[in-house]
Write a protein that holds these residues in place. Sequence first.
Motif, PDB file in Angstrom:
ATOM      1  N   ILE A   9     -35.867  -8.517 -44.384  1.00  0.00           N
ATOM      2  CA  ILE A   9     -34.621  -9.110 -43.910  1.00  0.00           C
ATOM      3  C   ILE A   9     -33.458  -8.175 -44.211  1.00  0.00           C
ATOM      4  O   ILE A   9     -32.623  -7.886 -43.350  1.00  0.00           O
ATOM      5  CB  ILE A   9     -34.396 -10.479 -44.576  1.00  0.00           C
ATOM      6  N   VAL A  10     -33.434  -7.685 -45.438  1.00  0.00           N
ATOM      7  CA  VAL A  10     -32.335  -6.786 -45.803  1.00  0.00           C
ATOM      8  C   VAL A  10     -32.381  -5.533 -44.945  1.00  0.00           C
ATOM      9  O   VAL A  10     -31.358  -5.064 -44.433  1.00  0.00           O
ATOM     10  CB  VAL A  10     -32.407  -6.447 -47.296  1.00  0.00           C
ATOM     11  N   PHE A  11     -33.581  -5.022 -44.750  1.00  0.00           N
ATOM     12  CA  PHE A  11     -33.714  -3.829 -43.921  1.00  0.00           C
ATOM     13  C   PHE A  11     -33.201  -4.092 -42.515  1.00  0.00           C
ATOM     14  O   PHE A  11     -32.461  -3.302 -41.936  1.00  0.00           O
ATOM     15  CB  PHE A  11     -35.185  -3.414 -43.868  1.00  0.00           C
ATOM     16  N   GLN A  12     -33.583  -5.248 -41.989  1.00  0.00           N
ATOM     17  CA  GLN A  12     -33.194  -5.560 -40.616  1.00  0.00           C
ATOM     18  C   GLN A  12     -31.694  -5.812 -40.520  1.00  0.00           C
ATOM     19  O   GLN A  12     -31.065  -5.451 -39.529  1.00  0.00           O
ATOM     20  CB  GLN A  12     -33.993  -6.757 -40.100  1.00  0.00           C
ATOM     21  N   THR A  42     -38.512   3.296 -34.170  1.00  0.00           N
ATOM     22  CA  THR A  42     -37.095   3.075 -34.437  1.00  0.00           C
ATOM     23  C   THR A  42     -36.996   2.070 -35.570  1.00  0.00           C
ATOM     24  O   THR A  42     -37.942   1.323 -35.831  1.00  0.00           O
ATOM     25  CB  THR A  42     -36.360   2.510 -33.215  1.00  0.00           C
ATOM     26  N   SER A  43     -35.835   2.065 -36.196  1.00  0.00           N
ATOM     27  CA  SER A  43     -35.688   1.180 -37.348  1.00  0.00           C
ATOM     28  C   SER A  43     -35.786  -0.280 -36.928  1.00  0.00           C
ATOM     29  O   SER A  43     -36.211  -1.130 -37.687  1.00  0.00           O
ATOM     30  CB  SER A  43     -34.348   1.433 -38.024  1.00  0.00           C
ATOM     31  N   GLY A  97     -27.123  -3.767 -38.069  1.00  0.00           N
ATOM     32  CA  GLY A  97     -25.734  -3.331 -38.175  1.00  0.00           C
ATOM     33  C   GLY A  97     -25.533  -1.983 -37.525  1.00  0.00           C
ATOM     34  O   GLY A  97     -24.606  -1.776 -36.746  1.00  0.00           O
ATOM     35  N   ILE A  98     -26.416  -1.052 -37.833  1.00  0.00           N
ATOM     36  CA  ILE A  98     -26.284   0.297 -37.278  1.00  0.00           C
ATOM     37  C   ILE A  98     -26.444   0.278 -35.767  1.00  0.00           C
ATOM     38  O   ILE A  98     -25.650   0.855 -35.021  1.00  0.00           O
ATOM     39  CB  ILE A  98     -27.353   1.216 -37.906  1.00  0.00           C
ATOM     40  N   ILE A  99     -27.476  -0.432 -35.325  1.00  0.00           N
ATOM     41  CA  ILE A  99     -27.786  -0.391 -33.894  1.00  0.00           C
ATOM     42  C   ILE A  99     -26.671  -1.031 -33.086  1.00  0.00           C
ATOM     43  O   ILE A  99     -26.218  -0.494 -32.066  1.00  0.00           O
ATOM     44  CB  ILE A  99     -29.127  -1.095 -33.630  1.00  0.00           C
ATOM     45  N   VAL A 122     -35.650   5.056 -46.567  1.00  0.00           N
ATOM     46  CA  VAL A 122     -34.418   4.277 -46.413  1.00  0.00           C
ATOM     47  C   VAL A 122     -34.389   3.129 -47.413  1.00  0.00           C
ATOM     48  O   VAL A 122     -33.362   2.832 -48.022  1.00  0.00           O
ATOM     49  CB  VAL A 122     -34.307   3.746 -44.972  1.00  0.00           C
ATOM     50  N   ASN A 123     -35.549   2.519 -47.583  1.00  0.00           N
ATOM     51  CA  ASN A 123     -35.621   1.342 -48.443  1.00  0.00           C
ATOM     52  C   ASN A 123     -35.120   1.592 -49.859  1.00  0.00           C
ATOM     53  O   ASN A 123     -34.546   0.718 -50.483  1.00  0.00           O
ATOM     54  CB  ASN A 123     -37.059   0.844 -48.516  1.00  0.00           C
ATOM     55  N   GLN A 124     -35.365   2.788 -50.360  1.00  0.00           N
ATOM     56  CA  GLN A 124     -34.973   3.018 -51.753  1.00  0.00           C
ATOM     57  C   GLN A 124     -33.466   2.953 -51.949  1.00  0.00           C
ATOM     58  O   GLN A 124     -32.991   2.778 -53.059  1.00  0.00           O
ATOM     59  CB  GLN A 124     -35.527   4.345 -52.246  1.00  0.00           C
ATOM     60  N   PHE A 125     -32.726   3.075 -50.852  1.00  0.00           N
ATOM     61  CA  PHE A 125     -31.273   2.955 -50.989  1.00  0.00           C
ATOM     62  C   PHE A 125     -30.801   1.522 -50.839  1.00  0.00           C
ATOM     63  O   PHE A 125     -29.673   1.202 -51.135  1.00  0.00           O
ATOM     64  CB  PHE A 125     -30.566   3.820 -49.949  1.00  0.00           C
ATOM     65  N   LEU A 126     -31.687   0.690 -50.343  1.00  0.00           N
ATOM     66  CA  LEU A 126     -31.254  -0.657 -50.010  1.00  0.00           C
ATOM     67  C   LEU A 126     -31.501  -1.648 -51.145  1.00  0.00           C
ATOM     68  O   LEU A 126     -30.934  -2.731 -51.152  1.00  0.00           O
ATOM     69  CB  LEU A 126     -31.951  -1.158 -48.748  1.00  0.00           C
ATOM     70  N   PHE A 127     -32.351  -1.296 -52.077  1.00  0.00           N
ATOM     71  CA  PHE A 127     -32.677  -2.271 -53.122  1.00  0.00           C
ATOM     72  C   PHE A 127     -32.361  -1.716 -54.497  1.00  0.00           C
ATOM     73  O   PHE A 127     -32.459  -0.551 -54.742  1.00  0.00           O
ATOM     74  CB  PHE A 127     -34.146  -2.675 -53.042  1.00  0.00           C
TER      75      PHE A 127
END
Lengths: 626, 103, 488, 174, 482
Positions: free
Chosen positions: C342-345, C402-403, C350-352, C483-488
């Motif tokens: 969910i956080v990733f999405q 794609t993300s 947001g970016i997309i 990418v995930n390592q920056f999000l959590f």
Amino acid sequence: MNTILALLIIAPVVGFLINGLYGHKLSKTLAAIIGSSAILISFICTILLFKSVPENGVRIQFFNILKLEAFNLDAAFLIDHLSLMMMSIITGIGFLIHLYSAGYMQHDKGMAKFFAYLNLFIFSMILLVAGSSYTLMFFGWEGVGLCSYLLIGFWFTNGDYANAAKKAFVMNRIGDLGFLMGMFLFLQNFGSLDYSVLKAGHLQISTGMATAITLLLFVGAMGKSAQIPLYTWLPDAMAGPTPVSALIHAATMVTAGIYMIVRSNAIFALAPFTMHFVATIGLATALFAGTIALFQNDIKKVLAYSTVSQLGFMFLGLGVGAFTSGMFHLMTHAFFKALLFLGAGSVIHAMSGEQSIAKMGGLRKQIPLTFWTFTIGVFAIIGIPFTSGFVSKDEILNATYAFNPMYFYLAAFGAVLTIFYMLRLWYLTFFGNFRGGKEQMDHLHESPLNMTLPLMVLAVLSIVGGFIQLPELFHGHPYLIEYLKPVVSNMVAEHSGEGHETFEWALFGGTIVVLIFMFAWTFKLFGKKESVSEEYTGLAGVLEKKYYVDEIYSFLFVKPLEHISVLLSKVVDNKIVDGMVFLTGKFVTWSGTTLRYIQNGQTGFYFLMMSIAIVVMLAYNLLFKL
Amino acid sequence: MLKEVFIDHYIYLALTLFCIGILGVLIRRNAIVLFMSIELMLNSVNLLLVAFSSRMGDAAGQIFVFFIMTVAAAEVAVGLAIIVMLYRNTRSIDIGDANKLKW
Amino acid sequence: MISLLLVIIPLFFGISTFFVKEKWSKIIALVSSIISLGLIVSGEYFHIHPAQNLLDFSWVKEKNNGYFTLLSLGDLGLALVLLTNLIFPLIIIFQKCNTIRNSHFFFGLMLLMQAGLNGVFMAQDVILFYIFFELGLVPAYLLVGIWGNGEDKAAVSFKFFAYTMFGSLLMLVGIIYLIVNAGASHQTDFNSIYQAAHLLTSTQQIWISILFLIAFFIKMPVFPFHTWQAKTYATAPTSITIIMSAIMAKMGAYGILRFNVQFLTLGWTMLEPYVIVLAVFSLLYTAIIAIKQDNFKYVLAFSSVSHLSLILAAIASLDLNAGLINIPLFKDFYGIQTLKAIVFQLFSHGIIVAGLLMIADWIEKGSNTLDLNKMGGFAEGKRFLPIAFMVMLLGSIALPLTSGFIGEFLLLNAVFHYNYWIGGIAAISIILGAVYMLRLFQKSMLGSNNGNNYNGDLTITENWIIIPLMLFVIIGGIFPNWVNQFLF
Amino acid sequence: MLATYAFFFLAFIAIFFALLVVFSKNPIHSCLYLVLTMFAIAGNYVLLNAQFLAVVQLIVYAGAIMVLFLFTIMLLNLSSENEPVKSNLIKFIATIGGGSLLLLFVMALKKTDLGPAPLMFPNPNQQGMIQNLGKVLFSEYVFPFEVISILILISLMGAVVLGRKDKKVNPINE
Amino acid sequence: MPISNNLWSQLTDNPLMVLAIFGIILMFVGLIPKMKEWLLTIGLVGLLAGWSITLLNWENSLTATPIFNMLTFDRGAIVLTAIMIATLILIFLVTDHKSIIEMNHLGEYYALMIFALIGGIIMVSFKNLLMLFIGVEILSIASYILAGFNKKNLLSNEASLKYFLMGSFASGILLMGITLVYGMSGSFDLEQIAAYTIMYNIHPPALYFVGILLLLVAFSFKVSAAPFHFWAPDVYQGAPTVSTAFMSTVVKTAAFGAFFRLFYSAFNFNSTIWNTTVIVIVALTLIIPNLTATRQTSFKRILAYSGIANAGFLMMVLLQTNLVNENGTHIAQANMALYLTGYVIANIIAFAALFLVKDATGSDELESFKGLSKRNPYLSAFLTLAMCSMAGIPATAGFMGKYFMISGLLQGGHLILSIIAVLMSVVSLYYYFKVIKAMYMEEADGANIILNPSYVFLFIIGIVILFAVGLMPHYIRDLFLM
């Protein structure tokens, strides 16, 4: 081995990036060279891999894409006999078609873009067949869908082409939805999407669940491999440049469904209902598309319906349990159908873009090389004995008879249809008198060498491709079955004994008789035709109009969806949902307006209201509070 | 007939006068008469206060009445000035005419 | 302290921007946003090498009651703070100065919004959360109302504002209810609220949950609270639309995760089935509506609702039995996995959506219209715009590599895990998504030009704004682990 | 006993004239009826042994204040005709309102237990005498007594400001 | 009761004496035409002196002894006194304006406001119902005059008459209430009434209860709570703007101070006997003016309705009389003071802006606010912040006021009422933001408006207070705790 595989995968990507990012600065020739050589590298790598791959295949992991608590996705590739076979078809035919494209597209200004897309396609296809998990297969699966979209809509300024591209993508997406669901269900049951769980005998699963999973996966295959009811995009996809039709819509992408089922044969084997279903759908598609092809005038449309029909045969093969036969027909079909498409492309090239066979005729003299190679393609597809098409189709028919004689007769009828429409195409194109315009007549010319060379290579393959698995009747040896044995376990009962041999001879003899009859009959019908009608009536009209399936779909799905969209947007959303919001606002302002009137400026009225309030207040409190 | 007067009777009397005052406020439109009705209300309060005061033997109530009278006097001075001012400008002391401010 | 600075810096620069000359305003805003970006990057560094005291900001709240963390960088909010501060420099560069008058007010208000958004995702105190929640709102109202397009911009802006305020005031009642129940001392920090919330009975939790949900549904938005959105997106200046859809909408999802899932766990568990049905309905409903919209931004608006509905459905599919203050404790791994997805999405969407809206804006600038029927063939003769559009579009329709795919795949999987049928129905959105996004691409880029010319490609600056977004879409699809390592 | 009859008589007078105040068409008549009502009330004060207030009532209220009213009425030259009558509906509602208010008061009174002791006539307690009141006023209540001067000052200013005809008209910018 | 003979202590124990002296000085100085320019200065000096005295007594207020057993300057009274005096100082700053200085009877005008303030101070510090009555009358009569101060203006006349008639009527009801309470409890003293209340905690005698209800009515009228609010919009609109500012701030503060003081200290039943009535009044007071205000076109009238709506919020303190914080301290008064601070400041900023705009355009309609952001961006920014505060946008005092009010409501379990309150807050956005919309989103030409220093001072002080309260409410609120 890791390096070779990496090179194999990276080469098309590099080609794609160079052509995609710097294509506008490269000359057309250079773009073609880069694009083609990337695939050549891949092809060479594939060949190199053949030698070093162990019998049971090898899983090569590069890095981990995503690791979450209960979900793991590796960038890992499974190199075994099945994926190698597919990869060699993809890169091999892919290279030939790249070569052909260099000539075919030389007048187009988007050359670099074209090669970039083709390279991307090859990359996606490799991902599809070489990935070691369903997820990676899905990556490729959708990737080829995208490339298909891009290439069908290559000449995007034509609105119809763009529509066809969108149709292809959306139809594929419908299939992908099934595939996705199948993957989810698979993941639920096995906790992983890696092929490593697919070891036969290790699958702990109920028949019902297996049926559900396989049916969902088959929906994906329906979409990608253009089976009933999701086949209508493929004929429309002929809007793309002809090499694209040859590569994507005949030889490789559309066979992804076959590959997927063969790859999942272990779980399909657990679901007899699905197998039956696959066979039925395959047979139905083969007949249905075959009948439509009978009266098409567009050379590429005929070939497209023929492709759909042949894919139906492949699924029939898979459905009856002859996985290897399906794969075999996939391979031979890739040869001769690519050949036919490229040949058709050469014809179209010669005809300055004319695609209607009604305008052709007698071309065998003007473009002999194309004629002879095309003829080989036609002979292969109609099953002239000992051509590759004969061998592979024969195998499927054999297996079908063992499965269910009724299916066999129908399939045989389908084969006869194939003979009819292919010969019709052949006669109308190359025999008789030229029916086109004067200008086209003057412009007729043979294609350049880089276009005809692939034709010749494919012609050779179309003839000899079948020899790797000649029926035992002709003292052949099932090399392919043995080669694929570690991966694929066929479900066809081993044939032996007199009865079987008799049947095979009967089939062989029958084929020859039918062929001779058909040659004669179709020559009588089409051999010297002076004019071909553009419009058909009666049953032929229905067939020419493709049974009105597109119209029915439009009526059943597309239009309702659009109407619902408009209804939801204009009525439900604007009037009802937003209407509630609007009414709330209106209510506020309305009550504001109304309440304003009690503030009427009359002191007497104010006194009265205050007194009434006091009375009410006292009454309430004295009566209820004390 | 009652032989004795209870505090209740004074309360009845005062409240009746009070309600008559309110009635006057409600049914009259002449600002001065309206004001007189209000004075009537004040008087009823005064009467009640004195009654309570007498009954309890507490002088505070009567002192309060004294202050009410003072305040009433001041109020009358200001009120009549306002009415006169209004009359000068509009030639009317009908509260029904004073309805420019509304809505 | 980094967390405090992330609020203070935009606030300070935002207010300063009001007082500078117009020509300096963009530069100041850019400097501020880049400082913020630098801060969050260093925050990421400290996050990887834990030094909590540098990330958190504490405050002596009441005498003798010790320290309370007021702001904290980490936990659920980290990804969204990162998103906010990544997007702001880009949209500040993106926003052309010469097209707006009083640009110093414009950029000042924009920075105030940034402060509010940063604050919302970092607040560790409900009142602070609420303050920041609204701090993003008032500037948005002014920005849309003053610098928006169209005749009825003031009305549109007010509808957006009042609608959102309606929700957030109901949420305020919920918040106060929780505070009031947080013991005699009425502490407002998340820890106390968390404990207080878990002491409530399930009936209480359900009612309070509903109050919160209305607020967050409006913010996201989700059917039937979405009607303010399309018009607002089309009316607002594009940079503000980007903030709204890319970041502000995420506040809703964040709030649901924070308050409904984490605090009001019991009530949420009871509401889950209804929410998931609503979310899936909303998902398909808006996707179907998007199919026939004629306004470029309307399509994007409805697609945004659709995607966020899927996120909501995934949130509702979380299988939880108890929560902890930091990461909820779920019954199985699926919970944490889905939460990460969910956080990733949220981040990816947001970016997309930012990229797509920028493209919409460029197309609008080039062709002077947002009406799809007046577009066509814009890909002709352009090199970069179609590529950028295509990449963003692919991210939006969740094509693998794609993300968008990573997120949607896992979310759909989560919903499917919750219930096969609901999951299956939800997945129809991938078809519908392809239908409306490809229609968008086709109507604008492909086909023949029907009279409305749009010549010229993106400028160099524009290229460099969209390239980071494109890179993220692709890298996020190929290396989501990284990418995930920056999000959590 | 006499005092009891006196009370009822005064009460009747007060109510009767109060009603006349309200219902009389002519403001001057209203004013005069009000004076009579005040006399009745002053009589009650005497009954209650509040002589000081009775006197003040007569001098200040009935005398000064009502004269002020009369003067104003005369000054404005109001006649009975120029007051439009309110509609009967309003009157009806008003009467119902006033009546039910009275009823409610009565109901409250009935509900209240005020003790059985009747009032004594003449009242034995001497609180109402000037001497006693003066003592209380200037000891306990000296502060309000001082403060009330501000009120008087205000009304003075008010009367001056509002009542005076300004020669130089220079209104604030309204 | 010791009567202090020490003149100095009479001057310094409370601000009444000083204010009275300065009021009289102003009255007389006003008679001298040449001294007109000095009036404002004298008034400000007097108010500042009063304010300093109030603040000097801040610490003593926790152990305040009653003055003549009539007034008690306890913490609650001191807080409200300080708020009122400070408010009047700000209002005086607003009057630093050409058209005001040129007006007749300026000395009386200032003096009246100061005298009215004295009434207000008495109201918030009364210990005896007699003082309450006198305070109410001083304040009311002064307000009647202030409302009608613009003698040549028909609207002002009308406002004055309406205010006077209805105010007197309310005074009558107030007196009847006091009388009934006195008759039952036998005293005018708050403490003794409270003792009587406690005696009959569950079932008060009916007449006593009627008395309380009449007092409730009278005060609802004074604070303009629905359905006794009818006078307010008309009077606010008709009165001179400065008078309106005065009425909607000082008068309202005083009325609430008295209202709360009476019901909190004298009628604080343990049972919820008058809660239902208050709830209905609060609900009506929130609903009616908020809805009505949506259709107003005059800014002044919007402010009037906004004042009524805010009275709804303020009346919620009556439902919180039993609430205590963790130290056992009652919090209702502090909540009210906090709310009043925010309300008063925002209101004065709004009125100051109105004053400037009206001076420039001659109209108090919303129309004249169009394009104000062009004519003076700072003025419009200040007004925007004030409107945000009134609408209860977080980080401003208005939000914190509403927050604590609703918090108190929810502690008392009034969930429905709090939801009504927030819904009506949403409605209120409509008219508050209509002003912002007019200033920023609509175009109109007009001369630039110039702020003179006293306005700038007022705005800056105002905004600082708004944000100080909005961001550090606990510090401010702790000051107010009794």
